[in-house]
Design a protein around this motif. Structure first.
Motif, mmCIF file in Angstrom:
data_model
loop_
_atom_site.group_PDB
_atom_site.id
_atom_site.type_symbol
_atom_site.label_atom_id
_atom_site.label_comp_id
_atom_site.label_asym_id
_atom_site.label_seq_id
_atom_site.Cartn_x
_atom_site.Cartn_y
_atom_site.Cartn_z
ATOM 1 N N HIS A 39 0.822 -1.243 0.080
ATOM 2 C CA HIS A 39 -0.116 -0.080 0.130
ATOM 3 C C HIS A 39 0.829 1.398 -0.016
ATOM 4 O O HIS A 39 0.621 2.139 0.854
ATOM 5 C CB HIS A 39 -0.879 -0.068 1.160
ATOM 6 C CG HIS A 39 -1.808 -1.511 1.279
ATOM 7 N ND1 HIS A 39 -2.870 -1.651 0.449
ATOM 8 C CD2 HIS A 39 -1.671 -2.199 2.292
ATOM 9 C CE1 HIS A 39 -3.534 -2.639 0.799
ATOM 10 N NE2 HIS A 39 -2.729 -3.101 1.576
ATOM 11 N N ALA A 40 1.773 1.286 -0.914
ATOM 12 C CA ALA A 40 2.902 2.514 -0.978
ATOM 13 C C ALA A 40 2.306 3.425 -2.224
ATOM 14 O O ALA A 40 2.073 2.614 -3.253
ATOM 15 C CB ALA A 40 4.449 1.708 -0.941
ATOM 16 N N GLU A 41 2.819 4.594 -2.130
ATOM 17 C CA GLU A 41 2.792 5.624 -3.164
ATOM 18 C C GLU A 41 4.058 6.128 -3.249
ATOM 19 O O GLU A 41 4.677 6.452 -2.167
ATOM 20 C CB GLU A 41 1.519 6.272 -3.010
ATOM 21 C CG GLU A 41 1.673 7.423 -1.767
ATOM 22 C CD GLU A 41 0.462 8.170 -1.539
ATOM 23 O OE1 GLU A 41 0.637 9.374 -1.962
ATOM 24 O OE2 GLU A 41 -0.669 7.620 -1.554
ATOM 25 N N LEU A 42 4.371 6.431 -4.265
ATOM 26 C CA LEU A 42 5.856 7.018 -4.599
ATOM 27 C C LEU A 42 5.803 8.519 -5.081
ATOM 28 O O LEU A 42 5.118 8.688 -6.029
ATOM 29 C CB LEU A 42 6.573 6.017 -5.566
ATOM 30 C CG LEU A 42 8.035 6.394 -6.183
ATOM 31 C CD1 LEU A 42 8.912 6.546 -5.118
ATOM 32 C CD2 LEU A 42 8.482 5.690 -7.406
ATOM 33 N N LYS A 43 6.690 9.385 -4.589
ATOM 34 C CA LYS A 43 6.863 10.673 -5.224
ATOM 35 C C LYS A 43 8.333 10.957 -5.372
ATOM 36 O O LYS A 43 8.902 10.854 -4.281
ATOM 37 C CB LYS A 43 6.411 11.675 -4.039
ATOM 38 C CG LYS A 43 4.907 11.605 -3.743
ATOM 39 C CD LYS A 43 3.796 11.855 -4.949
ATOM 40 C CE LYS A 43 2.488 11.824 -4.322
ATOM 41 N NZ LYS A 43 1.255 11.977 -5.598
ATOM 42 N N ILE A 44 8.623 11.016 -6.720
ATOM 43 C CA ILE A 44 9.965 11.388 -7.153
ATOM 44 C C ILE A 44 9.946 12.941 -7.485
ATOM 45 O O ILE A 44 9.168 13.612 -8.276
ATOM 46 C CB ILE A 44 10.316 10.696 -8.444
ATOM 47 C CG1 ILE A 44 10.313 9.177 -8.073
ATOM 48 C CG2 ILE A 44 11.733 11.014 -8.755
ATOM 49 C CD1 ILE A 44 11.250 8.525 -7.059
ATOM 50 N N ILE A 45 10.636 13.879 -6.545
ATOM 51 C CA ILE A 45 10.677 15.254 -6.872
ATOM 52 C C ILE A 45 11.787 15.636 -7.725
ATOM 53 O O ILE A 45 13.072 15.317 -7.583
ATOM 54 C CB ILE A 45 10.856 15.825 -5.108
ATOM 55 C CG1 ILE A 45 9.943 15.548 -4.454
ATOM 56 C CG2 ILE A 45 11.186 17.412 -5.705
ATOM 57 C CD1 ILE A 45 9.834 14.379 -3.835
ATOM 58 N N PRO A 46 11.654 16.033 -8.886
ATOM 59 C CA PRO A 46 12.558 16.513 -9.950
ATOM 60 C C PRO A 46 13.366 17.605 -9.314
ATOM 61 O O PRO A 46 13.079 18.519 -8.432
ATOM 62 C CB PRO A 46 11.536 17.196 -11.145
ATOM 63 C CG PRO A 46 10.215 17.591 -10.418
ATOM 64 C CD PRO A 46 10.228 16.532 -9.254
ATOM 65 N N ASN A 47 14.613 17.682 -9.917
ATOM 66 C CA ASN A 47 16.006 18.686 -9.743
ATOM 67 C C ASN A 47 16.087 18.806 -8.407
ATOM 68 O O ASN A 47 16.313 19.791 -7.713
ATOM 69 C CB ASN A 47 15.225 19.992 -10.104
ATOM 70 C CG ASN A 47 14.802 19.987 -11.563
ATOM 71 O OD1 ASN A 47 15.718 19.418 -12.393
ATOM 72 N ND2 ASN A 47 13.703 20.716 -11.998
ATOM 73 N N THR A 48 15.934 17.535 -7.596
ATOM 74 C CA THR A 48 16.328 17.672 -6.168
ATOM 75 C C THR A 48 17.240 16.382 -5.778
ATOM 76 O O THR A 48 17.234 15.331 -6.334
ATOM 77 C CB THR A 48 15.086 17.270 -5.391
ATOM 78 O OG1 THR A 48 14.035 18.179 -5.692
ATOM 79 C CG2 THR A 48 15.122 17.013 -3.862
ATOM 80 N N ASN A 49 18.225 16.809 -5.041
ATOM 81 C CA ASN A 49 19.300 15.682 -4.510
ATOM 82 C C ASN A 49 18.770 15.008 -3.223
ATOM 83 O O ASN A 49 17.555 14.905 -3.214
ATOM 84 C CB ASN A 49 20.476 16.668 -4.391
ATOM 85 C CG ASN A 49 21.735 15.610 -4.317
ATOM 86 O OD1 ASN A 49 21.818 14.755 -3.850
ATOM 87 N ND2 ASN A 49 22.897 16.399 -4.722
ATOM 88 N N HIS A 50 19.573 14.729 -2.388
ATOM 89 C CA HIS A 50 19.220 13.977 -1.373
ATOM 90 C C HIS A 50 18.184 14.416 -0.288
ATOM 91 O O HIS A 50 17.167 13.841 0.326
ATOM 92 C CB HIS A 50 20.666 13.413 -0.413
ATOM 93 C CG HIS A 50 20.427 12.520 0.560
ATOM 94 N ND1 HIS A 50 19.743 11.412 0.361
ATOM 95 C CD2 HIS A 50 20.591 12.296 1.914
ATOM 96 C CE1 HIS A 50 19.542 10.351 1.461
ATOM 97 N NE2 HIS A 50 20.320 11.051 2.402
#
Length: 295
Positions: free
Chosen positions: A265-276
């Motif tokens: 039951h996971a959702e993923l958010k990848i944030i552009p132009n962002t490092n660690h």
């Protein structure tokens, strides 16, 4: 209890900092929000040098419906350097805090980087103790280190004082002393920046000079090089938010993608132009939206 040194409050709540015996170690904690609010426990990153200050400041404004609790893990920040320093002990410490401060209620657990690894370890050990799980820029096993080494090679021009040997020490129990630890972290700091050319090195020097680095704690936490929960992710039953910077150099985004794919039951958010490090306002909004939907 004493007032939190960096007072964070709204019209109703004022944060406090205090010390508490947790499994035989005196740990420093901060809390804000109603005693019977839904508890959120925050886990900092930085194996051997992190503190909860920044993550607590980011999420303190959730106080109201929630009780927000942050703490310096044993051997870190203002907490006592009391062994053992193992993943299993950190998991036991969270469970102790849950029982002592949260009236044995289910908790929301939030952790980034090393703290995310501890959060995953807790979720697998105590799956029925979680209302929700929130992860930022982390990995389900030590195998992410190979990707970090490759990213170092591609970004090495931004950290001219750093060497591959230094990075190997960051991932192994081989740091000689606290001062070597401090110098290594100063040398590799530009790798964490999305725009290394804009790095304020004077500010960085002050920050590194005033941070507590503990090589012994770091080395102990890397001595058992067996962290790998990859095959256990499917056993985590609670709603889970996985956040990651698209350009995360040390916990590459493929690690977060693997976590989100395998937790049911996971959702993923990848944030552009962002490092660690995800910008605090972005992270806060993502977490607030997630909680409003699932808790």
């Amino acid at each position: 209890m004493s007032q939190y040194s960096k007072t964070v409050h709204d019209d109703l709540w004022r944060a406090t900092t205090f010390q508490m015996d947790v499994n035989g170690a005196l740990l420093t904690l901060s809390s804000i929000g109603p005693e019977f609010g839904i508890p959120i426990i925050l886990l900092h990153g930085g194996r051997g040098f992190g503190t909860h200050d920044a993550v607590f400041a980011t999420y303190a404004n959730l106080a109201g419906s929630y009780r927000v609790i942050g703490f310096d893990m044993r051997g870190h920040g203002r907490s006592e350097t009391q062994s053992p320093f193992t993943f299993a002990q950190m998991v036991d410490d969270i469970e102790c805090i849950r029982r002592k401060l949260c009236n044995n209620r289910k908790i929301i657990l939030l952790g980034g980087s090393f703290g995310g690894m501890i959060a995953l370890s807790y979720a697998i050990t105590h799956p029925n103790a979680l209302e929700a799980l929130i992860l930022r820029g982390t990995a389900p096993s030590w195998h992410h280190e190979q990707g970090a080494l490759e990213n170092f090679k591609s970004r090495a021009q931004y950290a001219p004082m750093a060497t591959e040997k230094m990075l190997e020490k960051v991932f192994t129990p081989t740091i000689v002393n606290d001062e070597e630890f401090r110098l290594i972290m100063f040398a590799i700091a530009p790798l964490y920046e999305e725009n290394p050319d804009a790095l304020d090195r004077d500010r960085l020097a002050l920050q590194v000079s005033t941070t507590r680095y503990n090589a012994h704690v770091h080395n102990d936490l890397f001595a058992d090089h067996s962290y790998d929960v990859t095959h256990d992710l499917k056993s985590i039953p609670c709603p889970t938010l996985v956040m990651c910077g698209a350009n995360d150099w040390i916990c590459p985004k493929d690690q977060s993608e693997r976590i989100a794919r395998d937790i049911p039951h996971a959702e993923l958010k990848i944030i552009p132009n962002t490092n660690h490090a995800i910008p605090s306002d972005t992270a806060y909004q993502l977490v607030s939206d997630f909680l409003s939907k699932h808790v």
